[in-house]
Scaffold this motif. Structure first.
Motif, PDB file in Angstrom:
ATOM      1  N   ASP A   1       5.355  -0.028  20.311  1.00  0.00           N
ATOM      2  CA  ASP A   1       6.623   0.515  19.821  1.00  0.00           C
ATOM      3  C   ASP A   1       6.441   1.817  19.059  1.00  0.00           C
ATOM      4  N   GLY A   2       5.241   2.389  19.102  1.00  0.00           N
ATOM      5  CA  GLY A   2       4.981   3.654  18.430  1.00  0.00           C
ATOM      6  C   GLY A   2       4.591   3.530  16.972  1.00  0.00           C
ATOM      7  N   GLY A   3       4.478   2.296  16.452  1.00  0.00           N
ATOM      8  CA  GLY A   3       4.076   2.098  15.063  1.00  0.00           C
ATOM      9  C   GLY A   3       2.638   1.625  14.954  1.00  0.00           C
ATOM     10  N   ARG A   4       2.277   1.189  13.777  1.00  0.00           N
ATOM     11  CA  ARG A   4       0.929   0.666  13.519  1.00  0.00           C
ATOM     12  C   ARG A   4       1.066  -0.614  12.698  1.00  0.00           C
ATOM     13  N   THR A   5       0.146  -1.536  12.882  1.00  0.00           N
ATOM     14  CA  THR A   5       0.219  -2.819  12.205  1.00  0.00           C
ATOM     15  C   THR A   5      -0.579  -2.774  10.911  1.00  0.00           C
ATOM     16  N   ASP A   6       0.099  -2.913   9.790  1.00  0.00           N
ATOM     17  CA  ASP A   6      -0.577  -2.920   8.488  1.00  0.00           C
ATOM     18  C   ASP A   6      -1.263  -4.263   8.264  1.00  0.00           C
ATOM     19  N   PRO A   7      -2.436  -4.269   7.629  1.00  0.00           N
ATOM     20  CA  PRO A   7      -2.986  -5.548   7.164  1.00  0.00           C
ATOM     21  C   PRO A   7      -2.009  -6.197   6.181  1.00  0.00           C
ATOM     22  N   ALA A   8      -1.965  -7.508   6.155  1.00  0.00           N
ATOM     23  CA  ALA A   8      -1.027  -8.207   5.277  1.00  0.00           C
ATOM     24  C   ALA A   8      -1.374  -7.938   3.810  1.00  0.00           C
ATOM     25  N   PRO A   9      -0.381  -7.858   2.928  1.00  0.00           N
ATOM     26  CA  PRO A   9      -0.684  -7.755   1.491  1.00  0.00           C
ATOM     27  C   PRO A   9      -1.480  -8.982   1.032  1.00  0.00           C
ATOM     28  N   ARG A  10      -2.294  -8.790   0.011  1.00  0.00           N
ATOM     29  CA  ARG A  10      -3.107  -9.913  -0.462  1.00  0.00           C
ATOM     30  C   ARG A  10      -3.146  -9.884  -1.986  1.00  0.00           C
ATOM     31  N   GLU A  11      -2.955 -11.096  -2.582  1.00  0.00           N
ATOM     32  CA  GLU A  11      -3.056 -11.206  -4.029  1.00  0.00           C
ATOM     33  C   GLU A  11      -4.517 -11.245  -4.423  1.00  0.00           C
ATOM     34  N   LEU A  12      -4.894 -10.408  -5.405  1.00  0.00           N
ATOM     35  CA  LEU A  12      -6.283 -10.304  -5.826  1.00  0.00           C
ATOM     36  C   LEU A  12      -6.590 -11.276  -6.953  1.00  0.00           C
ATOM     37  N   ARG A  13      -7.893 -11.486  -7.169  1.00  0.00           N
ATOM     38  CA  ARG A  13      -8.318 -12.407  -8.220  1.00  0.00           C
ATOM     39  C   ARG A  13      -7.850 -11.900  -9.578  1.00  0.00           C
TER      40      ARG A  13
END
Length: 685
Positions: free
Chosen positions: A488-500
Motif C-alpha cells: 500500500d506504499g507504507g512501511r510496517t513499524d515495529p510494535a511499541p514496547r514497554e521498557l523495564r
C-alpha cells in the motif's frame, strides 16, 4: 448575460502560430470544473500567420468568457502575457502556454488550495507529453503552505502557475521583452515576495508538450544571445529582494548552476569564437565574480566549481577546453587521498594548471546506497535489532569503523555512537533480501534501549537514527532509512514496547515506539507510558434545537466517574482565552455516560480548540492530559444570528485538526459580500 461578479481566475494564453495545439489548449480552459462564472480567458494572438487568429475567433463566438486580442508580433511570449495582465480582472492569474493544456479540475483545486492556505502562488503538478522535460521533485507530495527556502519550488521558474493578482500588481510585475528566459525573473520576483506558496501534487494539473512543428520558443531561441538579458535579470532580482547570507546563497545556487555554468558547458562552445570571447565570456565572468560567494561555491558540484574558478581567474582558454570536453570528463574515475575523494579530471593536481583541490573534491557528493532491511524486537526486553546494507559509490567494502548514531531531535543531548557488525552478517528471519547485496556491504546492530546511554536507558524524546558509513578510509553520514515499501506504499513499524522500570529509578512505565517517517527514515520515540484517558468521546454534533450549541457526549472511566465534578469541556483560542462548561453525567449501560453542551454562539471570533480536561484526582501526582475532542467527518459548519451583535450572522466550522488531533472550530462573522456573491453564483448556475 453580463458578468455580475469578478472572476476568480484570469487565464492568459499567449498564442503565436500555435496550430493545431491551440484548440485543445483553449478548450481545456473553457471546460474547467471551477465553473463558467469563475473564469475569464484572455487569448492574445501575437501576429500569427497560420490560422491561429481565425481559430481563436471561432472559439470566442461559442464562448462568451473567451476574450481575443489581436496584436502585431512582439517576438516573444512576454509581450502578449503583459497585454493579458493589463486586461485581467480575476482574483488570480494563470498563464497557460498555447502548446499545453490543463487537467479538467486543475484550476478548482489550485484556487481552493490558495484560498484555504492564503498563499500567493500555487504550483500544480506538471505532466510531460511527448517527452518534454518537466520538473518532478517539487511534486513529490502536497505542500499546503511553504516557501522557496524550505521547498524545491525555486527549481521551477516557468510561469505556468497560479498567481494572486494583487501580488503581481503590488510589485508592478510585467514580463521583460526577451525571447528566452523572460519568465524566470517574473516568477523569481513573485516567489521571493509571496506570502506563502502551495504545491498541488496529487492531481495532474498542467500538461506540457512539444509542438508538432518543433517551433517552441525554448528551441528556436536557445542561442546565448536570447538568454543573456534574462539571466542578468535573474541575478539582479535575487540580489534586490534577498539580503546577503545563507538564504541568498541557497537561491543564487540555482542560477549559478542553471543560468551560469549550464550554458558554459553547452551553448558557449558552439558560438562564434569572437562572440564567445568578447561578448559572452566577459558577462559570465562578471556574474561569477559578483554573485558566486564562498557559500554558493561550497554548495555547487565540482564541475561547476571548476568553471567558476576558471572564470574568476580569467582563464578563457582553459575554460573553453573544459567546456569542449565536459561530457567525456564526466566519466573519469576518482582517487582517494587522506580520507577525501577527488575527481580525476585532467586538470587535477596538474602543476601547470594550479587548480585548487577543492574544485575536484567529491567526497560529500558520492552517493551512499543503503537500506534498513529490517528492524525488530529481540527477546523480552528493550533490545531492538537492526540489519541492512550500505556502501559508498565507487569505494570498497564497509569498514569496522562504521557506526550507528542516535541523534536527539529538538533537545540537548550528545549523540550516541554505537558499533555495528559489518561483513557477512546474517539477515533477520523474514528480512527483505531481494536486492542481494554483497556480504561486504551488510551490517547489523542491537540497540539495548535500557542501557544504550553509557549503561543508562535512552532518555525521553524522539531519537533519529543515522549511519556513519566508512569505506576506504572515507566517512559519510546518512539518515538511516528503509527504501522499500509495503504493497500500500507504507512501511510496517515495529510494535511499541514497554521498557523495564528497574533501570529507570523514580520513573513510571516508559514506552519505546520505533517508527518510519513518511520518507522511510527510522526513529525511536521514548515517552512515559500514558495513563488511560479519563473519558471516551462517542458523539460530537450540533444541537438542532439550539442554534450554535455543540453537544459532546461519551463515557467516563470508573476512576473519572468517582471524581466527575472535576471534568469540564474546555474551549481555548489561540491567545489563551478559555471557556469551560460542566459535564452532565448519568448511568448508561453499566458505565457512566456524560453530555456537555458548549454555547459556541457566545464565543468571541477566533480559532477554538476543544478538549475534555480533569483536575488532579486524589492519589494522582499530576492532572490527566487533556483528552482531545475528536474530529468527525459528519460535523459540518453552522450559522446563527447574534442579537447582541446587531443581529449579524455568525458561523462556526471545523478546521483541520489541531494539537494532538483535537477538534478546532473557527468562529467568525459571515462576510455579507461573500455570502451574496455565492448566492448569486448559485442562482446563475
Amino acid at each position: 448575460m453580463p458578468r455580475t461578479t469578478p472572476p476568480r481566475v484570469s487565464v492568459i494564453i499567449p498564442a503565436y502560430n500555435s496550430m493545431p495545439e491551440l484548440t485543445k489548449c483553449v478548450t481545456s480552459a473553457i471546460e474547467q470544473t471551477l465553473g463558467p462564472e469563475q473564469i475569464e480567458i484572455i487569448a492574445i494572438d501575437d501576429g500569427s500567420t497560420d490560422g491561429t487568429a481565425e481559430e481563436l475567433d471561432r472559439l470566442a463566438r461559442a464562448c462568451s468568457r473567451l476574450r481575443v486580442v489581436h496584436q502585431p508580433n512582439s517576438g516573444g511570449a512576454g509581450g502578449p502575457r503583459n497585454t493579458g495582465l493589463d486586461l485581467a480582472t480575476g482574483d488570480y492569474v494563470f498563464f497557460l502556454d498555447s502548446d499545453d493544456y490543463l487537467g479538467p479540475d486543475a484550476l478548482r483545486r489550485m484556487v481552493t488550495t490558495a484560498d484555504e492556505n492564503r498563499t500567493d502562488v500555487v504550483l500544480g503538478k506538471m505532466v510531460s507529453v511527448g517527452g518534454r522535460a518537466v520538473p518532478t521533485a517539487v511534486f513529490s507530495h502536497n505542500q499546503p503552505r511553504t516557501d522557496v527556502f524550505s521547498s524545491l519550488a525555486y527549481r521551477t521558474l516557468g510561469c505556468w502557475k497560479l498567481f494572486r493578482r494583487s501580488l503581481i500588481e503590488r510589485l508592478g510585475l510585467r514580463f521583460p521583452p526577451y525571447r528566452n528566459c523572460e519568465d524566470k525573473p517574473f516568477t523569481a520576483a513573485a516567489y521571493l515576495n509571496a506570502d506563502g506558496i502551495s504545491v498541488v501534487a496529487d492531481y495532474d494539473c498542467y500538461y506540457s508538450r512539444n509542438r508538432q512543428n518543433g517551433n517552441n520558443l525554448t528551441r528556436t531561441a536557445s542561442a546565448l544571445v536570447h538568454r543573456m538579458d534574462g539571466t542578468r535579470l535573474c541575478f539582479e532580482t535575487v540580489a534586490r529582494y534577498v539580503e546577503p547570507g545563507p538564504r541568498r546563497d541557497r537561491i543564487m545556487r540555482r542560477h549559478v548552476e542553471w543560468e551560469l555554468c549550464g550554458p558554459l558547458r553547452a551553448p558557449l562552445p558552439r558560438e562564434d569564437e569572437r562572440e564567445a570571447r568578447e561578448r559572452f565570456y566577459p558577462q559570465f565572468r562578471e556574474w561569477a565574480l559578483r554573485y558566486v560567494t564562498d557559500g554558493v561555491f561550497q554548495q555547487i558540484a565540482p564541475p561547476d566549481r571548476l568553471i567558476v574558478h576558471l572564470l574568476r581567474a580569467d582563464r578563457y582558454e582553459d575554460l573553453m577546453t573544459v567546456a569542449r570536453h565536459a561530457k567525456e570528463d564526466e566519466t573519469r574515475g576518482h582517487i582517494v587521498d587522506k580520507g577525501r575523494v577527488y575527481w580525476l579530471h585532467p586538470f587535477f593536481r596538474d602543476p601547470l594548471k594550479a587548480v585548487p583541490d577543492a574544485c575536484f573534491d567529491v567526497t560529500d557528493r558520492l552517493p551512499v546506497h543503503h537500506d534498513l532491511t529490517d528492524a525488530a524486537w529481540t527477546g523480552d526486553g528493550g533490545r531492538l535489532r537492526l540489519s541492512g546494507h550500505a556502501r559508498i559509490d565507487s569505494l570498497g567494502p564497509l569498514e569496522p569503523s562504521t557506526r550507528l548514531i542516535l541523534r536527539p531531535r529538538g533537545f540537548a543531548h550528545p549523540d550516541l555512537r554505537l558499533p555495528v557488525v559489518v561483513g557477512a552478517t546474517p539477515y533477520l528471519p523474514g528480512a527483505h533480501t531481494g536486492d542481494s547485496p554483497e556480504p561486504a556491504a551488510r551490517f547489523s546492530a542491537v540497540l539495548d534501549l535500557d542501557a544504550v546511554d553509557s549503561g543508562a536507558p535512552l532518555g525521553d524524546g524522539v531519537w533519529d537514527l543515522h549511519l556513519e558509513v566508512h569505506c576506504d578510509g572515507v566517512g559519510r553520514t546518512v539518515r538511516l532509512r528503509q527504501a522499500r515499501t509495503d504493497g500500500d506504499g507504507g512501511r510496517t513499524d515495529p510494535a511499541p514496547r514497554e521498557l523495564r522500570t528497574t533501570s529507570r529509578t523514580g520513573r513510571g512505565p516508559t514506552t519505546a515506539r520505533p517508527f518510519y517517517t513518511p520518507h522511510g527514515n527510522f526513529s525511536v520515540e521514548i515517552r512515559p507510558t500514558p495513563a488511560e484517558p479519563p473519558c471516551h468521546v462517542t458523539e460530537v454534533a450540533w444541537d438542532p434545537s439550539a442554534p450554535g450549541t455543540l453537544v459532546v457526549g461519551g463515557r467516563l472511566t470508573a476512576e473519572a466517574a468517582r471524581h466527575r465534578e472535576t471534568m469540564t469541556l474546555r474551549a481555548e483560542d489561540d491567545t489563551g482565552l478559555a471557556r469551560e462548561t460542566s459535564l452532565h453525567c448519568a448511568p448508561a449501560g453499566g458505565h457512566t455516560g456524560f453530555t456537555a453542551r458548549l454555547p459556541v454562539r457566545e464565543l468571541p471570533p477566533g480559532r477554538w480548540t476543544l478538549t475534555l480536561t480533569a483536575s488532579v484526582t486524589p492519589g494522582a501526582d499530576e492532572p490527566h492530559a487533556p483528552v482531545p475532542v475528536p474530529v468527525t467527518t459528519t460535523l459540518t459548519g453552522t450559522r446563527w444570528f447574534s442579537a447582541s451583535r446587531l443581529g449579524r450572522p455568525y458561523y462556526a466550522k471545523p478546521l483541520p485538526r489541531g494539537a494532538h488531533g483535537a477538534l478546532v472550530l473557527r468562529v467568525a462573522p459571515v462576510r455579507l459580500t461573500v455570502a451574496l456573491r455565492r448566492r448569486l453564483r448559485a442562482l446563475l448556475n
